[in-house]
Design a protein around this motif. Structure first.
Motif, PDB file in Angstrom:
ATOM      1  N   GLY A   1      19.692   1.189  16.149  1.00 14.77           N
ATOM      2  CA  GLY A   1      20.991  -0.035  17.132  1.00 14.77           C
ATOM      3  C   GLY A   1      20.012  -0.361  17.795  1.00 14.77           C
ATOM      4  N   VAL A   2      21.379  -1.303  19.237  1.00 11.54           N
ATOM      5  CA  VAL A   2      20.463  -2.109  20.307  1.00 11.54           C
ATOM      6  C   VAL A   2      20.082  -1.634  21.604  1.00 11.54           C
ATOM      7  N   ILE A   3      20.015  -0.339  21.541  1.00 12.40           N
ATOM      8  CA  ILE A   3      19.673  -0.030  22.856  1.00 12.40           C
ATOM      9  C   ILE A   3      18.404   1.198  22.566  1.00 12.40           C
TER      10      ILE A   3
ATOM     11  N   GLY B   1      25.412   3.635  11.911  1.00 10.49           N
ATOM     12  CA  GLY B   1      23.927   3.267  12.537  1.00 10.49           C
ATOM     13  C   GLY B   1      23.940   1.504  12.239  1.00 10.49           C
ATOM     14  N   ILE B   2      24.431   0.503  13.127  1.00 10.26           N
ATOM     15  CA  ILE B   2      24.723  -0.781  13.096  1.00 10.26           C
ATOM     16  C   ILE B   2      23.363  -1.556  14.136  1.00 10.26           C
ATOM     17  N   GLY B   3      22.446  -2.462  13.609  1.00 10.23           N
ATOM     18  CA  GLY B   3      21.577  -3.501  14.520  1.00 10.23           C
ATOM     19  C   GLY B   3      20.942  -4.222  13.596  1.00 10.23           C
TER      20      GLY B   3
ATOM     21  N   ALA C   1      31.326  21.667  22.054  1.00 13.41           N
ATOM     22  CA  ALA C   1      30.321  20.093  21.683  1.00 13.41           C
ATOM     23  C   ALA C   1      28.757  20.066  21.474  1.00 13.41           C
ATOM     24  N   VAL C   2      28.612  19.327  20.875  1.00 12.10           N
ATOM     25  CA  VAL C   2      27.546  19.425  20.829  1.00 12.10           C
ATOM     26  C   VAL C   2      26.863  17.832  20.959  1.00 12.10           C
ATOM     27  N   ARG C   3      25.568  18.283  22.286  1.00 13.24           N
ATOM     28  CA  ARG C   3      24.941  16.496  22.864  1.00 13.24           C
ATOM     29  C   ARG C   3      24.300  16.365  21.501  1.00 13.24           C
ATOM     30  N   GLY C   4      23.495  14.680  21.554  1.00 16.92           N
ATOM     31  CA  GLY C   4      22.615  14.314  20.437  1.00 16.92           C
ATOM     32  C   GLY C   4      21.886  13.370  22.284  1.00 16.92           C
ATOM     33  N   GLY C   5      22.024  12.512  21.962  1.00 15.52           N
ATOM     34  CA  GLY C   5      21.571  11.199  23.461  1.00 15.52           C
ATOM     35  C   GLY C   5      23.080  11.329  24.264  1.00 15.52           C
ATOM     36  N   GLY C   6      24.414  12.110  23.983  1.00 14.78           N
ATOM     37  CA  GLY C   6      25.024  11.695  25.423  1.00 14.78           C
ATOM     38  C   GLY C   6      25.189  10.357  25.501  1.00 14.78           C
ATOM     39  N   HIS C   7      25.180   9.441  24.698  1.00 12.31           N
ATOM     40  CA  HIS C   7      25.711   8.441  24.568  1.00 12.31           C
ATOM     41  C   HIS C   7      27.075   7.435  23.902  1.00 12.31           C
TER      42      HIS C   7
ATOM     43  N   ALA D   1      38.404   0.680  12.685  1.00 15.53           N
ATOM     44  CA  ALA D   1      37.282   0.304  13.932  1.00 15.53           C
ATOM     45  C   ALA D   1      35.508   1.244  13.595  1.00 15.53           C
ATOM     46  N   TYR D   2      35.019   0.551  13.663  1.00 14.54           N
ATOM     47  CA  TYR D   2      33.479   1.648  13.645  1.00 14.54           C
ATOM     48  C   TYR D   2      33.889   2.650  14.620  1.00 14.54           C
ATOM     49  N   VAL D   3      33.585   3.794  14.147  1.00 11.98           N
ATOM     50  CA  VAL D   3      33.765   4.980  14.560  1.00 11.98           C
ATOM     51  C   VAL D   3      33.046   5.328  15.770  1.00 11.98           C
TER      52      VAL D   3
HETATM   53  C1  LIG Z   1      24.757   1.111  25.493  1.00  4.90           C
HETATM   54  C2  LIG Z   1      24.822   1.857  24.183  1.00  4.90           C
HETATM   55  C3  LIG Z   1      24.832   0.704  23.194  1.00  4.90           C
HETATM   56  C4  LIG Z   1      24.977   1.427  21.376  1.00  4.90           C
HETATM   57  N1  LIG Z   1      24.649   0.780  20.538  1.00  4.90           N
HETATM   58  C5  LIG Z   1      24.642   1.254  19.543  1.00  4.90           C
HETATM   59  C6  LIG Z   1      24.328  -0.111  17.481  1.00  4.90           C
HETATM   60  O1  LIG Z   1      23.842  -0.976  18.684  1.00  4.90           O
HETATM   61  N2  LIG Z   1      24.467   0.455  17.050  1.00  4.90           N
HETATM   62  C7  LIG Z   1      25.222   1.730  16.598  1.00  4.90           C
HETATM   63  O2  LIG Z   1      25.620   1.595  15.369  1.00  4.90           O
HETATM   64  N3  LIG Z   1      26.191   2.443  17.555  1.00  4.90           N
HETATM   65  C8  LIG Z   1      25.240   1.965  19.162  1.00  4.90           C
HETATM   66  N4  LIG Z   1      26.193   2.755  20.241  1.00  4.90           N
HETATM   67  C9  LIG Z   1      27.309   3.470  20.224  1.00  4.90           C
HETATM   68  C10 LIG Z   1      26.212   5.376  19.064  1.00  4.90           C
HETATM   69  O3  LIG Z   1      26.222   4.732  18.375  1.00  4.90           O
HETATM   70  C11 LIG Z   1      27.902   6.155  19.965  1.00  4.90           C
HETATM   71  O4  LIG Z   1      28.111   6.044  21.053  1.00  4.90           O
HETATM   72  C12 LIG Z   1      27.020   7.601  19.516  1.00  4.90           C
HETATM   73  O5  LIG Z   1      28.202   8.176  20.017  1.00  4.90           O
HETATM   74  C13 LIG Z   1      25.896   8.457  19.964  1.00  4.90           C
HETATM   75  O6  LIG Z   1      25.247   8.946  19.568  1.00  4.90           O
HETATM   76  P1  LIG Z   1      24.477   9.629  21.256  1.00  4.90           P
HETATM   77  O7  LIG Z   1      23.403  11.061  20.383  1.00  4.90           O
HETATM   78  O8  LIG Z   1      24.292   8.965  22.239  1.00  4.90           O
HETATM   79  O9  LIG Z   1      26.097  10.474  21.699  1.00  4.90           O
HETATM   80  P2  LIG Z   1      26.597  12.280  22.286  1.00  4.90           P
HETATM   81  O10 LIG Z   1      27.241  11.644  22.865  1.00  4.90           O
HETATM   82  O11 LIG Z   1      25.608  13.200  22.113  1.00  4.90           O
HETATM   83  O12 LIG Z   1      27.181  12.322  20.651  1.00  4.90           O
HETATM   84  C14 LIG Z   1      28.494  12.064  19.723  1.00  4.90           C
HETATM   85  C15 LIG Z   1      28.944  12.895  18.664  1.00  4.90           C
HETATM   86  O13 LIG Z   1      28.400  12.809  17.926  1.00  4.90           O
HETATM   87  C16 LIG Z   1      28.041  14.391  17.976  1.00  4.90           C
HETATM   88  N5  LIG Z   1      26.437  14.495  17.689  1.00  4.90           N
HETATM   89  C17 LIG Z   1      25.456  14.212  18.380  1.00  4.90           C
HETATM   90  N6  LIG Z   1      24.225  14.284  17.670  1.00  4.90           N
HETATM   91  C18 LIG Z   1      24.426  15.410  16.649  1.00  4.90           C
HETATM   92  C19 LIG Z   1      23.442  16.036  15.915  1.00  4.90           C
HETATM   93  N7  LIG Z   1      22.394  16.352  16.286  1.00  4.90           N
HETATM   94  N8  LIG Z   1      24.734  17.035  15.227  1.00  4.90           N
HETATM   95  C20 LIG Z   1      25.579  16.646  15.355  1.00  4.90           C
HETATM   96  N9  LIG Z   1      26.762  16.297  15.651  1.00  4.90           N
HETATM   97  C21 LIG Z   1      26.066  15.436  16.408  1.00  4.90           C
HETATM   98  C22 LIG Z   1      28.304  15.103  19.235  1.00  4.90           C
HETATM   99  O14 LIG Z   1      29.067  16.089  18.809  1.00  4.90           O
HETATM  100  C23 LIG Z   1      29.308  13.719  19.097  1.00  4.90           C
HETATM  101  O15 LIG Z   1      30.491  14.345  19.129  1.00  4.90           O
HETATM  102  C24 LIG Z   1      25.707   2.513  21.440  1.00  4.90           C
HETATM  103  C25 LIG Z   1      26.474   3.731  22.505  1.00  4.90           C
HETATM  104  C26 LIG Z   1      25.780   3.018  23.955  1.00  4.90           C
HETATM  105  C27 LIG Z   1      26.317   3.722  25.150  1.00  4.90           C
END
Ligand SMILES: Cc1cc2nc3c(=O)[nH]c(=O)nc-3n(C[C@H](O)[C@H](O)[C@H](O)COP(=O)(O)OP(=O)(O)OC[C@H]3O[C@@H](n4cnc5c(N)ncnc54)[C@H](O)[C@@H]3O)c2cc1C
Length: 464
Positions: free
Chosen positions: A135-137, A150-152, A73-79, A417-419
């Protein structure tokens, strides 16, 4: 790896001194903190968390997972709502140390490490009078948000986040590190602009910065009983507005604390969260028709630096809550959908739950449906339904509400839906999000990741 050796022990001996980051296994004191995801509803126990400090570390971890046949698994922001930044019994390539951001004010370009958060981007770009649409957070990861689209607040003005992506450095499944841009590996560049983490690990993004400093932003809230007239007015009015004006429609409960006025604490509301680039007079004129529809309970829009708007709700939505998501695109909001939205938001299960309806028009419509994998350019709205609460005991109530609400509005949707707003909802929903682009994505997957090493995501199966 010997029979009794754990993946963490094997990684320590095999990756050894050349690994610049940190290797964390289940026996380490920091394990529970390191494995925790933003969505506390998802509880995964990886065998190894490898915090990578460089692209070379990322390539080494990819090779380690591949050679030991461990899920990666790959973790960016973990969201991610579905917890796709982690995996049970496998390896997590945690990119959080790859969070540097550098700005070239001359070319207005912004280079961002694959594990940075949007708050870190805002902090670096704002002093240069620049912003990258996000995005908005602000605690959300750049990686996952960008790779999904990426929507915001700046979507109407400057398009999706991917529309501002100039290039990406990608570590591929075979260990190669390549650049993807319009000129180099163009098919990979097409695929990463919406195809998620399916094609490799992005260690660095280069974005076009946009000239945004401060905006008139913030929420206006009305009593939920006003939904019918407000949402009808909104669906007619918003598309007529110029691109510098936007506002997403929302349903929430007023939080029970400052800065919200006490008399309206815990009132269920509908609202608009504005983001207007322009003078105060222009902003007032743009908001006036909606303010005239009904008397707001609270009008909280004012001039604010863009990073302030992008982080305004961070405190309300911190890590560790239970989240259940459902979403859809919609071409229109018919009267029946308005009634269903009002009905379901009148019975929100918790005060943190709610729904957002984001406009997908303006600059997002300048790009063709097949120019990137993001296949709903012709839609008008992206709706997300979020059931949120700190208490794990309430998890099933969040899920039941979100699914019931979604069942009620889905018939009025555009299909997919938006992925990035999806949980783990099955292959049919993944294909629905990409529509006609899925076949090309599957072909790109067969080229760049034929063994489907990168499968902990909204997965695209390699074409046969
Ligand atoms: C509170 C909150 C608010 C949000 N608001 C918005 C918003 O306003 N607009 C919007 O568009 N989305 C929004 N989102 C949704 C968000 O875009 C997704 O949850 C997204 O997956 C978060 O990315 P992350 O890197 O934090 O997550 P992670 O859980 O780290 O990763 C999500 C997915 O992306 C992959 N990934 C992450 N980084 C990389 C990388 N560098 N290379 C390859 N793969 C990678 C991971 O493997 C995983 O499959 C929001 C989510 C939350 C929880």
């Amino acid at each position: 790896m010997g029979t009794a050796e754990t993946p963490a022990a094997a990684a320590r001996s095999e990756l050894g001194a050349s690994f610049g980051g940190e290797l964390i296994g289940p026996d380490d004191a920091t394990y529970d903190e390191a494995r925790a995801l933003f969505n506390a509803m998802i509880d995964k126990r990886p065998a190894l968390i490898a915090r990578c400090a460089s692209p070379a570390d990322v390539a080494a971890v990819i090779g380690f997972a591949r050679s030991h046949d461990l899920p990666l698994a790959v973790r960016g922001g973990g969201h991610n709502g579905g917890g796709l930044g982690s995996v049970d019994d496998g390896v997590v390539a945690d990119l959080s140390l790859l969070n540097s951001v550098s700005v070239d004010a001359g070319t207005r370009t912004v280079r961002v490490g694959g594990g940075a958060t949007w708050g870190e981007v805002d902090t670096a770009t704002h002093p240069h009078g620049l912003a990258v649409p996000c995005g908005v957070i602000s605690t959300t990861g750049v990686g996952g948000l960008t790779l999904g689209g990426g929507i915001g607040h700046l979507t109407r003005a400057y398009g999706l986040t991917i529309d501002n992506l100039l290039s990406a450095r990608v570590a591929l499944a075979d260990g190669q590190q390549v650049t993807a841009s319009a000129d180099e590996n163009a098919e990979l560049f097409w695929a990463v602009r919406g195809g998620g983490g399916n094609f490799g690990v992005v260690t660095e993004f280069t974005f076009q910065g946009q000239p945004v400093t401060d905006v008139v932003g913030g929420p206006t809230f009305w009593a939920i009983e006003e939904t019918e007239q407000l949402l009808k007015a909104y669906r007619d009015y918003l598309p007529t507005l110029p691109r510098n004006v936007t506002g997403f429609f929302c349903f929430h409960t007023i939080p029970p604390g400052p800065p919200f006025p006490e008399p309206i604490h815990l009132r269920k509301v509908c609202g608009i969260v504005w983001c207007i680039q322009g003078s105060d007079e222009e902003a007032e004129a743009a908001m006036a028709p909606m303010l005239a529809v009904a008397e707001p309970l609270m009008h909280g829009a004012g001039r604010v630096p863009l990073p302030g708007l992008n982080s305004a709700f961070d405190g309300l939505y911190g890590p560790g809550d239970q989240w259940y998501w459902r979403a859809d695109f919609a071409n229109e909001i018919p009267d029946e959908a308005i009634a269903a939205n009002e009905e379901w938001n009148s019975k929100m299960p918790t005060w943190k739950s709610g729904s957002h309806i984001y406009p997908i028009d303006g600059a997002a419509h300048d790009v063709a449906n097949d120019a990137t994998p993001w296949a709903y350019r012709d839609t008008q709205y992206s709706q997300v339904i979020i059931g949120v609460d700190p208490d794990p005991a309430g998890a099933s109530a969040l899920r039941d509400w979100a699914v019931g609400y979604w069942d009620a509005v889905h018939p009025y949707s555009a299909g997919g839906a938006y992925v990035n707003f999806m949980m783990d909802e099955g292959q049919e929903r993944v294909e629905a999000t990409y529509r006609g682009n899925y076949v090309r994505l599957a072909q790109a997957k067969a080229t760049y990741d034929p063994g489907n090493l990168f499968h902990v995501n909204q997965n695209i199966k390699p074409a046969a």
